[in-house]
Design an enzyme around this catalytic site. Structure first.
Site, PDB file in Angstrom:
ATOM      1  CB  ALA A 123      -1.041  -0.097   1.493  1.00 14.41           C
ATOM      2  CE  LYS A 124       2.678   5.246  -4.297  1.00 16.39           C
ATOM      3  NZ  LYS A 124       4.321   5.503  -4.072  1.00 16.39           N
TER       4      LYS A 124
END
Ligand code: PPE
Length: 322
Positions: free
Chosen positions: A158-159
């Site tokens: 995930a960013k």
């Protein structure tokens, strides 16, 4: 770096640049409670086109799910459309696009369920992410003294904005030491990724890159796999040790912002002959053509922005989807 633009999209409205501000008590600012994407739009023979737009927006939704947001205020199609509107409204030829889904209110008890996410999308002209000479000369990197995330400490797929504190630590250290970028090892000591790019090595004509378990599943990395395969190179995802980089013929990094850049030196050891090598150059060349819509077989990666219609300054009622 000039980040100015005419418009920033916030929660469905196209706002003039200077109006796109947030309150000091925005929880995302205090805790990094936000998820984002980095996307590029390029000028092509058919006008501006956003590179692999849907994949980026789908990853934004995945990041939101990983972080625990249960409601996304917009649909994938709406976000894709809003991104194209931002590119169009700002009249950019080549630009970087930054959607951010951020905890806007509530959540002060560290529970996302008590907060509300908002979405904003900005664009700016961001050339030469790794420096003006990076493409011509390659860059110098070091192995960071900071370890990349353990996948059960921070979510590596995930960013999440907060994840990037780790990148800040590594890149600041690296540049203070005189390098341009940091290579980060995973908690087991194998090569993971850089602060904002995935990494490949080339040895005896074969490309090797770490598996995605501890790193971000880069969309550029994926494009490079396709290009490398089509160019007839063998490639493998496998654990990579630090010294495998030292003895590689070529090492390069790739990401949306950085694009595809060779490494000339790692930890004061020259890589190959210290110049961007032939395999990296071949891949770089096709990548640069593909992002600009000049390779027919990769044209589906280009999502064209229809500049003939007028700009929509607001979107319809937000959809709430799980
Ligand atoms: N790893 C990390 C940690 C990363 O941040 C990126 C993108 C990648 C790999 C490559 O992913 P992709 O862009 O899908 O190929 N880094 C973004 C943010 C850079 C920034 O400084 O902000 C980017 O390149 O947009």
């Amino acid at each position: 770096m000039a980040m100015e633009s005419k418009y920033i999209w916030m929660n469905g409205e196209m706002l003039p640049f200077e109006k796109a501000t947030l309150h000091f008590l925005t929880p995302a600012l205090h805790y990094g409670a936000a998820v984002f994407e980095g996307i590029r739009s390029y000028n092509t023979p058919k006008g501006p086109a956003v590179f692999r737009l849907r994949e980026h927006v789908e990853r934004l939704f995945d990041s939101a799910r990983v972080f625990g947001f249960r409601e996304f205020p917009w649909t994938v199609d709406q976000v894709c459309e809003a991104i194209k509107q931002v590119v169009k409204a700002n009249d950019f030829k080549d630009c970087y696009v930054r959607p951010l889904l951020y905890l806007d209110a509530g959540g002060w008890n560290l529970n996302v369920d008590y907060g509300r996410p908002s979405l904003a999308i900005a664009a700016w002209e961001w050339a030469n992410y790794l420096g003006e000479e990076a493409l011509a000369k390659g860059i110098r990197a070091n192995i960071s003294s900071f370890t990349r995330h353990h996948p059960n400490v921070m979510m590596t797929k995930a960013k999440i904005s907060g994840n990037y504190a780790n990148s800040f630590l590594a890149k600041t250290e690296s540049q203070r030491l005189g390098f341009e970028e940091a290579i980060m090892l995973d908690p087991q000591g194998y090569v993971a990724e850089c602060t904002g790019e995935n990494l490949f090595l080339v040895r005896n004509g074969k490309l090797i890159t770490p598996s995605t378990a501890p790193v971000l599943e880069g969309i550029t990395r994926d494009a490079i796999f396709t290009i490398a395969k089509d160019l007839g190179y063998e490639f493998a995802e496998q654990p990579v040790s630090r010294d495998q980089l030292y003895v590689a013929d070529e090492v390069f990094v790739c990401g949306t912002a950085a694009e595809c850049i060779g490494l000339s030196e790692i930890d004061f050891r020259r890589i190959g002959d210290g110049k961007t090598g032939p395999v990296t150059r071949a891949i770089q060349k096709v990548y640069h053509e593909a992002i600009r819509g000049r390779v027919a077989k990769y044209e589906s990666w280009c999502d064209y922005v229809d500049v003939s219609q007028s700009i929509k300054l607001s979107l319809d009622t937000p959809a709430s989807v799980e």
